[in-house]
Write a protein that holds these residues in place. Structure first.
Motif, PDB file in Angstrom:
ATOM      1  N   TYR A   1      14.897  23.796 -64.758  1.00  0.00           N
ATOM      2  CA  TYR A   1      14.754  25.082 -64.039  1.00  0.00           C
ATOM      3  C   TYR A   1      15.304  26.048 -64.933  1.00  0.00           C
ATOM      4  O   TYR A   1      16.396  25.643 -65.498  1.00  0.00           O
ATOM      5  CB  TYR A   1      15.447  24.995 -62.520  1.00  0.00           C
ATOM      6  N   PRO A   2      15.252  27.399 -64.638  1.00  0.00           N
ATOM      7  CA  PRO A   2      15.865  28.207 -65.473  1.00  0.00           C
ATOM      8  C   PRO A   2      17.136  28.573 -65.205  1.00  0.00           C
ATOM      9  O   PRO A   2      18.133  28.783 -66.053  1.00  0.00           O
ATOM     10  CB  PRO A   2      14.878  29.631 -65.351  1.00  0.00           C
ATOM     11  N   SER A   3      17.681  28.205 -63.962  1.00  0.00           N
ATOM     12  CA  SER A   3      19.073  28.165 -63.584  1.00  0.00           C
ATOM     13  C   SER A   3      19.077  27.199 -62.114  1.00  0.00           C
ATOM     14  O   SER A   3      18.356  27.176 -61.555  1.00  0.00           O
ATOM     15  CB  SER A   3      19.374  29.696 -63.229  1.00  0.00           C
ATOM     16  N   ARG A   4      20.351  27.028 -61.999  1.00  0.00           N
ATOM     17  CA  ARG A   4      20.827  26.510 -60.557  1.00  0.00           C
ATOM     18  C   ARG A   4      20.269  27.160 -59.340  1.00  0.00           C
ATOM     19  O   ARG A   4      19.893  26.920 -58.587  1.00  0.00           O
ATOM     20  CB  ARG A   4      22.073  25.943 -60.446  1.00  0.00           C
ATOM     21  N   ALA A   5      20.429  28.452 -59.471  1.00  0.00           N
ATOM     22  CA  ALA A   5      20.102  29.385 -58.501  1.00  0.00           C
ATOM     23  C   ALA A   5      18.523  29.387 -58.114  1.00  0.00           C
ATOM     24  O   ALA A   5      18.096  29.360 -57.174  1.00  0.00           O
ATOM     25  CB  ALA A   5      20.228  30.788 -59.038  1.00  0.00           C
ATOM     26  N   ALA A   6      17.684  28.876 -59.061  1.00  0.00           N
ATOM     27  CA  ALA A   6      16.184  29.003 -59.001  1.00  0.00           C
ATOM     28  C   ALA A   6      15.964  27.663 -58.218  1.00  0.00           C
ATOM     29  O   ALA A   6      15.249  27.506 -57.188  1.00  0.00           O
ATOM     30  CB  ALA A   6      15.484  28.745 -60.373  1.00  0.00           C
ATOM     31  N   PHE A   7      16.807  26.360 -58.603  1.00  0.00           N
ATOM     32  CA  PHE A   7      16.565  25.463 -57.745  1.00  0.00           C
ATOM     33  C   PHE A   7      17.008  25.433 -56.509  1.00  0.00           C
ATOM     34  O   PHE A   7      16.391  25.042 -55.374  1.00  0.00           O
ATOM     35  CB  PHE A   7      17.542  24.267 -58.469  1.00  0.00           C
ATOM     36  N   ILE A   8      18.254  26.150 -56.093  1.00  0.00           N
ATOM     37  CA  ILE A   8      18.679  26.146 -54.970  1.00  0.00           C
ATOM     38  C   ILE A   8      17.662  27.114 -53.882  1.00  0.00           C
ATOM     39  O   ILE A   8      17.469  26.867 -52.996  1.00  0.00           O
ATOM     40  CB  ILE A   8      20.105  26.812 -54.611  1.00  0.00           C
ATOM     41  N   ASP A   9      17.064  28.268 -54.679  1.00  0.00           N
ATOM     42  CA  ASP A   9      16.154  28.990 -53.929  1.00  0.00           C
ATOM     43  C   ASP A   9      15.156  28.435 -53.347  1.00  0.00           C
ATOM     44  O   ASP A   9      14.749  28.381 -52.561  1.00  0.00           O
ATOM     45  CB  ASP A   9      15.769  30.123 -54.881  1.00  0.00           C
ATOM     46  N   MET A  10      14.475  27.314 -54.066  1.00  0.00           N
ATOM     47  CA  MET A  10      13.443  26.749 -53.959  1.00  0.00           C
ATOM     48  C   MET A  10      13.891  25.526 -52.925  1.00  0.00           C
ATOM     49  O   MET A  10      13.063  25.508 -51.855  1.00  0.00           O
ATOM     50  CB  MET A  10      12.956  25.848 -55.058  1.00  0.00           C
ATOM     51  N   MET A  11      14.881  24.820 -53.040  1.00  0.00           N
ATOM     52  CA  MET A  11      15.281  23.787 -52.123  1.00  0.00           C
ATOM     53  C   MET A  11      15.679  24.348 -50.680  1.00  0.00           C
ATOM     54  O   MET A  11      15.439  23.765 -49.672  1.00  0.00           O
ATOM     55  CB  MET A  11      16.630  22.947 -52.594  1.00  0.00           C
ATOM     56  N   THR A  12      15.834  25.450 -50.417  1.00  0.00           N
ATOM     57  CA  THR A  12      16.055  26.123 -49.392  1.00  0.00           C
ATOM     58  C   THR A  12      15.095  27.060 -48.827  1.00  0.00           C
ATOM     59  O   THR A  12      15.368  27.906 -47.607  1.00  0.00           O
ATOM     60  CB  THR A  12      17.617  26.935 -49.533  1.00  0.00           C
ATOM     61  N   SER A  13      14.041  27.068 -49.480  1.00  0.00           N
ATOM     62  CA  SER A  13      12.984  27.878 -48.912  1.00  0.00           C
ATOM     63  C   SER A  13      12.196  27.224 -47.930  1.00  0.00           C
ATOM     64  O   SER A  13      12.073  26.250 -47.745  1.00  0.00           O
ATOM     65  CB  SER A  13      12.023  28.283 -50.090  1.00  0.00           C
ATOM     66  N   PRO A  14      11.409  28.030 -47.070  1.00  0.00           N
ATOM     67  CA  PRO A  14      10.652  27.482 -45.829  1.00  0.00           C
ATOM     68  C   PRO A  14       9.591  26.842 -46.173  1.00  0.00           C
ATOM     69  O   PRO A  14       9.095  25.577 -45.893  1.00  0.00           O
ATOM     70  CB  PRO A  14      10.306  28.654 -45.237  1.00  0.00           C
ATOM     71  N   GLU A  15       9.114  27.263 -47.444  1.00  0.00           N
ATOM     72  CA  GLU A  15       7.940  26.543 -48.128  1.00  0.00           C
ATOM     73  C   GLU A  15       8.278  24.986 -48.644  1.00  0.00           C
ATOM     74  O   GLU A  15       7.518  24.123 -48.481  1.00  0.00           O
ATOM     75  CB  GLU A  15       7.446  27.238 -49.344  1.00  0.00           C
ATOM     76  N   TYR A  16       9.464  25.027 -49.056  1.00  0.00           N
ATOM     77  CA  TYR A  16      10.009  23.578 -49.590  1.00  0.00           C
ATOM     78  C   TYR A  16      10.301  22.820 -48.230  1.00  0.00           C
ATOM     79  O   TYR A  16       9.853  21.581 -48.193  1.00  0.00           O
ATOM     80  CB  TYR A  16      11.160  23.690 -50.209  1.00  0.00           C
ATOM     81  N   ALA A  17      10.787  23.206 -47.122  1.00  0.00           N
ATOM     82  CA  ALA A  17      10.896  22.483 -45.983  1.00  0.00           C
ATOM     83  C   ALA A  17       9.580  21.979 -45.370  1.00  0.00           C
ATOM     84  O   ALA A  17       9.617  20.834 -44.842  1.00  0.00           O
ATOM     85  CB  ALA A  17      11.490  23.532 -44.880  1.00  0.00           C
ATOM     86  N   GLN A  18       8.453  22.697 -45.569  1.00  0.00           N
ATOM     87  CA  GLN A  18       7.092  21.942 -45.398  1.00  0.00           C
ATOM     88  C   GLN A  18       6.753  20.721 -46.255  1.00  0.00           C
ATOM     89  O   GLN A  18       6.550  19.705 -45.887  1.00  0.00           O
ATOM     90  CB  GLN A  18       6.093  23.080 -45.396  1.00  0.00           C
ATOM     91  N   ALA A  19       7.018  20.977 -47.461  1.00  0.00           N
ATOM     92  CA  ALA A  19       6.839  19.999 -48.595  1.00  0.00           C
ATOM     93  C   ALA A  19       7.388  18.779 -48.296  1.00  0.00           C
ATOM     94  O   ALA A  19       7.205  17.681 -48.534  1.00  0.00           O
ATOM     95  CB  ALA A  19       6.779  20.609 -49.976  1.00  0.00           C
ATOM     96  N   ASN A  20       8.946  19.092 -48.106  1.00  0.00           N
ATOM     97  CA  ASN A  20      10.023  17.985 -47.926  1.00  0.00           C
ATOM     98  C   ASN A  20       9.409  16.751 -46.781  1.00  0.00           C
ATOM     99  O   ASN A  20       9.762  15.738 -47.056  1.00  0.00           O
ATOM    100  CB  ASN A  20      11.031  18.520 -47.522  1.00  0.00           C
ATOM    101  N   VAL A  21       8.600  17.160 -46.003  1.00  0.00           N
ATOM    102  CA  VAL A  21       8.051  16.253 -44.935  1.00  0.00           C
ATOM    103  C   VAL A  21       7.398  14.964 -45.662  1.00  0.00           C
ATOM    104  O   VAL A  21       7.584  14.021 -45.412  1.00  0.00           O
ATOM    105  CB  VAL A  21       7.250  17.013 -44.044  1.00  0.00           C
ATOM    106  N   GLU A  22       6.565  15.420 -46.425  1.00  0.00           N
ATOM    107  CA  GLU A  22       5.828  14.420 -47.249  1.00  0.00           C
ATOM    108  C   GLU A  22       6.818  13.741 -48.117  1.00  0.00           C
ATOM    109  O   GLU A  22       6.675  12.522 -48.531  1.00  0.00           O
ATOM    110  CB  GLU A  22       4.804  15.250 -48.309  1.00  0.00           C
ATOM    111  N   ARG A  23       7.799  14.561 -48.821  1.00  0.00           N
ATOM    112  CA  ARG A  23       8.984  13.619 -49.668  1.00  0.00           C
ATOM    113  C   ARG A  23       9.570  12.568 -48.687  1.00  0.00           C
ATOM    114  O   ARG A  23       9.654  11.535 -49.144  1.00  0.00           O
ATOM    115  CB  ARG A  23       9.607  14.685 -50.320  1.00  0.00           C
ATOM    116  N   GLU A  24      10.014  13.089 -47.548  1.00  0.00           N
ATOM    117  CA  GLU A  24      10.686  12.090 -46.576  1.00  0.00           C
ATOM    118  C   GLU A  24       9.458  10.871 -46.199  1.00  0.00           C
ATOM    119  O   GLU A  24      10.029   9.892 -45.988  1.00  0.00           O
ATOM    120  CB  GLU A  24      11.219  12.842 -45.555  1.00  0.00           C
ATOM    121  N   ASN A  25       8.286  11.311 -45.992  1.00  0.00           N
ATOM    122  CA  ASN A  25       7.345  10.257 -45.507  1.00  0.00           C
ATOM    123  C   ASN A  25       7.297   9.171 -46.731  1.00  0.00           C
ATOM    124  O   ASN A  25       7.068   8.159 -46.507  1.00  0.00           O
ATOM    125  CB  ASN A  25       5.899  10.808 -45.458  1.00  0.00           C
ATOM    126  N   GLY A  26       7.336   9.790 -48.029  1.00  0.00           N
ATOM    127  CA  GLY A  26       7.065   8.639 -48.987  1.00  0.00           C
ATOM    128  C   GLY A  26       8.214   7.889 -49.660  1.00  0.00           C
ATOM    129  O   GLY A  26       8.208   7.024 -50.056  1.00  0.00           O
TER     130      GLY A  26
END
Length: 139
Positions: A93-118
């Motif tokens: 990632y270009p910065s930790r802020a970019a990583f945190i932004d992704m991990m706290t986004s509503p779009e990631y929350a949706q993707a995270n369901v599949e991560r937890e499933n798997g």
């Protein structure tokens, strides 16, 4: 962070906030898959592939990239029972802020369901490069 989705469980923002704000960061991902996806739609690997298809778009949108992935073959040094991983990925990632932004986004929350499933377990470790033979040489 008004209007933001709550962070996913175990996201260690305190430790991440101690990293340089704008310096690139590589995240070492260690994953162990469930035999069956929690939603019953195939294996843990199948669910992880669904997650990856969603997550890669979010990573790229923030200037990040997957630099390397691989299947774990054996624990070469250490206690094998303490290091039962199936898959490893390096994501830059270009910065930790970019990583945190992704991990706290509503779009990631949706993707995270599949991560937890798997994933039965998924550890992400922030690492700073100190040597890279694969890096382009500066001429």
């Amino acid at each position: 962070m008004t209007g933001r989705t709550p962070t996913i469980e175990r996201l260690n923002i305190e430790a991440l906030s101690m990293l340089p704000v704008e310096a690139p960061v590589v995240m070492l991902n260690l994953m162990r898959f469930r035999e069956q996806s929690l939603d019953g739609k195939g294996s843990g690997w199948d669910a992880y592939l669904r997650y990856s298809a969603l997550a890669i778009k979010l990573i790229k949108a923030r200037g990040g990239t997957i630099t390397w992935t691989g299947t774990v073959e054996a624990v070469a040094l250490g206690v094998a029972a303490d290091n039962r991983w199936d898959y490893v990925a390096l994501v830059r990632y270009p910065s930790r802020a970019a990583f945190i932004d992704m991990m706290t986004s509503p779009e990631y929350a949706q993707a995270n369901v599949e991560r937890e499933n798997g994933c039965a377990a998924h550890t992400i470790i922030a690492i700073r490069e100190t040597y890279n033979k694969l890096a382009p040489t500066k001429e």
